[in-house]
Motif scaffolding. Sequence first.
Motif, PDB file in Angstrom:
ATOM      1  N   THR A  29       0.736  -1.205  -0.125  1.00 45.03           N
ATOM      2  CA  THR A  29       0.003  -0.015   0.125  1.00 45.03           C
ATOM      3  C   THR A  29       0.888   1.202   0.235  1.00 45.03           C
ATOM      4  N   GLY A  66      -9.899   7.247 -10.802  1.00 43.72           N
ATOM      5  CA  GLY A  66      -9.993   6.008  -9.984  1.00 43.72           C
ATOM      6  C   GLY A  66      -9.088   5.310  -9.255  1.00 43.72           C
ATOM      7  N   THR A  67      -7.918   5.231  -9.983  1.00 38.59           N
ATOM      8  CA  THR A  67      -6.752   4.838  -9.164  1.00 38.59           C
ATOM      9  C   THR A  67      -6.252   5.504  -8.011  1.00 38.59           C
ATOM     10  N   VAL A  70      -8.802   4.886  -5.215  1.00 35.85           N
ATOM     11  CA  VAL A  70      -8.394   3.742  -4.428  1.00 35.85           C
ATOM     12  C   VAL A  70      -7.333   3.788  -3.669  1.00 35.85           C
ATOM     13  N   VAL A  71      -6.339   4.261  -4.025  1.00 33.97           N
ATOM     14  CA  VAL A  71      -4.969   4.340  -3.273  1.00 33.97           C
ATOM     15  C   VAL A  71      -5.184   4.985  -2.041  1.00 33.97           C
ATOM     16  N   GLY A  73      -8.083   5.618  -0.455  1.00 38.65           N
ATOM     17  CA  GLY A  73      -8.694   4.805   0.478  1.00 38.65           C
ATOM     18  C   GLY A  73      -8.133   3.850   1.196  1.00 38.65           C
ATOM     19  N   LEU A  74      -7.031   3.093   0.355  1.00 38.10           N
ATOM     20  CA  LEU A  74      -6.311   2.109   1.107  1.00 38.10           C
ATOM     21  C   LEU A  74      -5.366   2.688   2.193  1.00 38.10           C
TER      22      LEU A  74
END
Length: 233
Positions: A29, A66-67, A70-71, A73-74
């Motif tokens: 991550t 979107g990437t 997502v990152v 959020g992680l």
Amino acid sequence: MWVAAERRKVAYSGPMIQGSWRDRFRLATLAAVAFVLAHDTVFLLTDGGSFGQALARTGHGDQWTGTVIVVAGLALSLAIAGIIRLARLSNLARQLDAGGISVREGRPVDLVSHLLKAWLLILPVALLLFVVVENLEHLSVGLAAPGLAVLGSVQYHSVLGVFAVVSLIAALVDALYRWRRDVLVARIEAARARLDRSPRLLVGHRLPWLDRRHASITSYRISGRAPPLHTVA
């Protein structure tokens, strides 16, 4: 009594924290976070005010947005999980009264070791992601794949330097977390070992009025007493 004795520093070498899927997930991550931050920094340094146009021109559209989401959020989930885990360990260490125990895992050299190991893992993974993503994005808009040229062409400004700095910051975050976690775990293990020994240490204090020489003294007095005199009627 032992329980009232002043806490002393104890040199303790607990078992090394073995790598787990949590460690691998955390490093992966952080590598993704370093990739996203370094990626946008490179484009910002290269194109300045036309940063957004340069991203759109090279295929960074909705997929890139979107990437990033997502990152992010992680990264947020990772931060929350790390804070919760450290809080739980700190609470357990406090309950076990482990704050006065010093451990080898708390040395600065251990922090530096964690930093270097994490950096040497995060940096190449982040660079690999950059090369792969940039090539795929170029192909998605009909441009020729630049290959490894993305690491050193004029179209990308200071790629290696930016990635080195950003990945080092990400590695520092990981190192600080692991260092603090290892210290807490080692203190907890040392405190538990101390508590395991406490019953044996407290045996001599449970009956402080007991004179352990009582039996021998009594035997001595009996054996040294003169026999009773018998009178003849």
